[in-house]
Design a protein around this motif. Structure first.
Motif, PDB file in Angstrom:
ATOM      1  N   GLU A   3     -22.944 -37.923   1.436  1.00 49.07           N
ATOM      2  CA  GLU A   3     -23.506 -36.842   2.228  1.00 49.07           C
ATOM      3  C   GLU A   3     -22.823 -35.542   1.809  1.00 49.07           C
ATOM      4  O   GLU A   3     -21.617 -35.494   1.642  1.00 49.07           O
ATOM      5  CB  GLU A   3     -23.252 -37.110   3.712  1.00 49.07           C
ATOM      6  CG  GLU A   3     -23.703 -36.026   4.627  1.00 49.07           C
ATOM      7  CD  GLU A   3     -25.220 -35.934   4.727  1.00 49.07           C
ATOM      8  OE1 GLU A   3     -25.715 -34.837   5.000  1.00 49.07           O
ATOM      9  OE2 GLU A   3     -25.879 -36.958   4.547  1.00 49.07           O
ATOM     10  N   SER A   4     -23.605 -34.480   1.611  1.00 42.71           N
ATOM     11  CA  SER A   4     -23.006 -33.198   1.243  1.00 42.71           C
ATOM     12  C   SER A   4     -23.728 -32.059   1.945  1.00 42.71           C
ATOM     13  O   SER A   4     -24.831 -32.230   2.458  1.00 42.71           O
ATOM     14  CB  SER A   4     -23.023 -32.996  -0.273  1.00 42.71           C
ATOM     15  OG  SER A   4     -24.342 -32.872  -0.740  1.00 42.71           O
ATOM     16  N   HIS A   5     -23.075 -30.922   1.945  1.00 45.83           N
ATOM     17  CA  HIS A   5     -23.615 -29.730   2.584  1.00 45.83           C
ATOM     18  C   HIS A   5     -23.060 -28.526   1.836  1.00 45.83           C
ATOM     19  O   HIS A   5     -21.913 -28.530   1.397  1.00 45.83           O
ATOM     20  CB  HIS A   5     -23.196 -29.687   4.056  1.00 45.83           C
ATOM     21  CG  HIS A   5     -23.765 -28.549   4.823  1.00 45.83           C
ATOM     22  ND1 HIS A   5     -25.094 -28.459   5.147  1.00 45.83           N
ATOM     23  CD2 HIS A   5     -23.185 -27.446   5.339  1.00 45.83           C
ATOM     24  CE1 HIS A   5     -25.313 -27.352   5.836  1.00 45.83           C
ATOM     25  NE2 HIS A   5     -24.169 -26.717   5.959  1.00 45.83           N
ATOM     26  N   LEU A  38     -20.388 -29.019   7.561  1.00 44.89           N
ATOM     27  CA  LEU A  38     -20.987 -30.316   7.233  1.00 44.89           C
ATOM     28  C   LEU A  38     -21.176 -31.130   8.513  1.00 44.89           C
ATOM     29  O   LEU A  38     -22.255 -31.676   8.764  1.00 44.89           O
ATOM     30  CB  LEU A  38     -20.117 -31.082   6.241  1.00 44.89           C
ATOM     31  CG  LEU A  38     -20.505 -32.539   5.970  1.00 44.89           C
ATOM     32  CD1 LEU A  38     -21.901 -32.645   5.382  1.00 44.89           C
ATOM     33  CD2 LEU A  38     -19.488 -33.187   5.035  1.00 44.89           C
ATOM     34  N   SER A  41     -23.908 -29.637  10.606  1.00 44.83           N
ATOM     35  CA  SER A  41     -25.247 -29.894  10.065  1.00 44.83           C
ATOM     36  C   SER A  41     -25.784 -31.248  10.506  1.00 44.83           C
ATOM     37  O   SER A  41     -26.981 -31.492  10.455  1.00 44.83           O
ATOM     38  CB  SER A  41     -25.244 -29.802   8.531  1.00 44.83           C
ATOM     39  OG  SER A  41     -24.648 -30.946   7.945  1.00 44.83           O
ATOM     40  N   ARG A  42     -24.890 -32.126  10.952  1.00 41.61           N
ATOM     41  CA  ARG A  42     -25.272 -33.449  11.443  1.00 41.61           C
ATOM     42  C   ARG A  42     -25.356 -33.488  12.969  1.00 41.61           C
ATOM     43  O   ARG A  42     -25.469 -34.560  13.558  1.00 41.61           O
ATOM     44  CB  ARG A  42     -24.276 -34.501  10.954  1.00 41.61           C
ATOM     45  CG  ARG A  42     -24.144 -34.594   9.430  1.00 41.61           C
ATOM     46  CD  ARG A  42     -25.381 -35.140   8.833  1.00 41.61           C
ATOM     47  NE  ARG A  42     -25.554 -36.481   9.352  1.00 41.61           N
ATOM     48  CZ  ARG A  42     -26.397 -37.366   8.908  1.00 41.61           C
ATOM     49  NH1 ARG A  42     -27.183 -37.053   7.923  1.00 41.61           N
ATOM     50  NH2 ARG A  42     -26.487 -38.565   9.435  1.00 41.61           N
ATOM     51  N   SER A  80     -18.575 -32.655   0.324  1.00 39.17           N
ATOM     52  CA  SER A  80     -19.157 -33.994   0.300  1.00 39.17           C
ATOM     53  C   SER A  80     -18.233 -34.981   0.990  1.00 39.17           C
ATOM     54  O   SER A  80     -17.011 -34.874   0.888  1.00 39.17           O
ATOM     55  CB  SER A  80     -19.355 -34.471  -1.144  1.00 39.17           C
ATOM     56  OG  SER A  80     -20.172 -33.591  -1.850  1.00 39.17           O
ATOM     57  N   HIS A  91     -13.000 -36.151   2.032  1.00 34.99           N
ATOM     58  CA  HIS A  91     -13.956 -35.139   1.580  1.00 34.99           C
ATOM     59  C   HIS A  91     -13.608 -34.661   0.179  1.00 34.99           C
ATOM     60  O   HIS A  91     -12.441 -34.663  -0.213  1.00 34.99           O
ATOM     61  CB  HIS A  91     -13.915 -33.908   2.501  1.00 34.99           C
ATOM     62  CG  HIS A  91     -14.406 -34.152   3.874  1.00 34.99           C
ATOM     63  ND1 HIS A  91     -13.574 -34.477   4.918  1.00 34.99           N
ATOM     64  CD2 HIS A  91     -15.652 -34.110   4.399  1.00 34.99           C
ATOM     65  CE1 HIS A  91     -14.289 -34.626   6.023  1.00 34.99           C
ATOM     66  NE2 HIS A  91     -15.557 -34.410   5.731  1.00 34.99           N
ATOM     67  N   GLY A 127     -21.499 -42.643  12.095  1.00 36.77           N
ATOM     68  CA  GLY A 127     -22.860 -42.545  11.585  1.00 36.77           C
ATOM     69  C   GLY A 127     -23.780 -43.583  12.174  1.00 36.77           C
ATOM     70  O   GLY A 127     -23.449 -44.304  13.113  1.00 36.77           O
ATOM     71  N   ASP A 132     -23.842 -44.580   7.501  1.00 36.47           N
ATOM     72  CA  ASP A 132     -23.713 -43.251   6.895  1.00 36.47           C
ATOM     73  C   ASP A 132     -22.692 -42.445   7.681  1.00 36.47           C
ATOM     74  O   ASP A 132     -22.739 -42.423   8.913  1.00 36.47           O
ATOM     75  CB  ASP A 132     -25.056 -42.514   6.926  1.00 36.47           C
ATOM     76  CG  ASP A 132     -26.109 -43.185   6.074  1.00 36.47           C
ATOM     77  OD1 ASP A 132     -25.723 -43.846   5.095  1.00 36.47           O
ATOM     78  OD2 ASP A 132     -27.301 -43.047   6.387  1.00 36.47           O
ATOM     79  N   TYR A 134     -20.991 -39.485   9.580  1.00 38.38           N
ATOM     80  CA  TYR A 134     -21.505 -38.398  10.422  1.00 38.38           C
ATOM     81  C   TYR A 134     -22.899 -38.762  10.835  1.00 38.38           C
ATOM     82  O   TYR A 134     -23.653 -38.156  11.358  1.00 38.38           O
ATOM     83  CB  TYR A 134     -21.492 -37.065   9.723  1.00 38.38           C
ATOM     84  CG  TYR A 134     -20.137 -36.558   9.332  1.00 38.38           C
ATOM     85  CD1 TYR A 134     -20.051 -35.385   8.604  1.00 38.38           C
ATOM     86  CD2 TYR A 134     -18.975 -37.178   9.654  1.00 38.38           C
ATOM     87  CE1 TYR A 134     -18.841 -34.863   8.208  1.00 38.38           C
ATOM     88  CE2 TYR A 134     -17.756 -36.678   9.267  1.00 38.38           C
ATOM     89  CZ  TYR A 134     -17.681 -35.520   8.548  1.00 38.38           C
ATOM     90  OH  TYR A 134     -16.470 -35.014   8.159  1.00 38.38           O
TER      91      TYR A 134
END
Length: 134
Positions: A3-5, A38, A41-42, A80, A91, A127, A132, A134
């Protein structure tokens, strides 16, 4: 795929040193901004985690400086999630100006309770059903 942002960051004058370069300590501040956004965003904030009685503490942090950033540069930070364990989140970071890699880094956060004892990551950080982060 981890997962990335990505976030955009404009280098402010106060963040530079006497040579007009982004001060090395501010790269780590940018990494924290990346982790925070990040998570946001979740749909989760650090405040949510802390209000649940958990704290995420840095246990490892590093940065490799490749090229300098300067005042008023517009940078892109990609954060990420590389790995999630029972109690830790690892991360990775890439800081770029256009396509040029300026710095790359890593951090490891460990989950503890308010008395400082290690704790399993809470559900809001573990997750969904696929595991996953987050």
């Amino acid at each position: 795929m981890p997962e990335s942002h990505e976030i955009e960051i404009r280098v402010r004058y106060a963040e530079t040193d006497r040579m007009g370069l982004l001060h090395h300590a501010n790269y780590l501040v940018y990494f924290e901004m990346g982790r925070t956004e990040l998570l946001r965003s979740r749909g989760v904030s650090y405040r949510d985690v802390e209000d649940s009685g958990f704290l995420l503490v840095l246990v490892d942090l590093g940065c490799k400086y490749k090229r300098p950033a300067r005042y008023d540069d517009l940078l892109i930070l990609r954060t990420s999630v590389e790995r999630v364990t029972h109690v830790k989140i690892i991360h990775r970071y890439e800081l770029r100006r256009d396509s040029e890699l300026l710095a790359e880094g890593h951090s490891t956060l460990a989950c503890i309770d308010r008395s400082g004892r290690p704790q399993p990551l809470p559900a809001l950080l573990r997750g969904g059903e696929q595991g996953d982060p987050y």
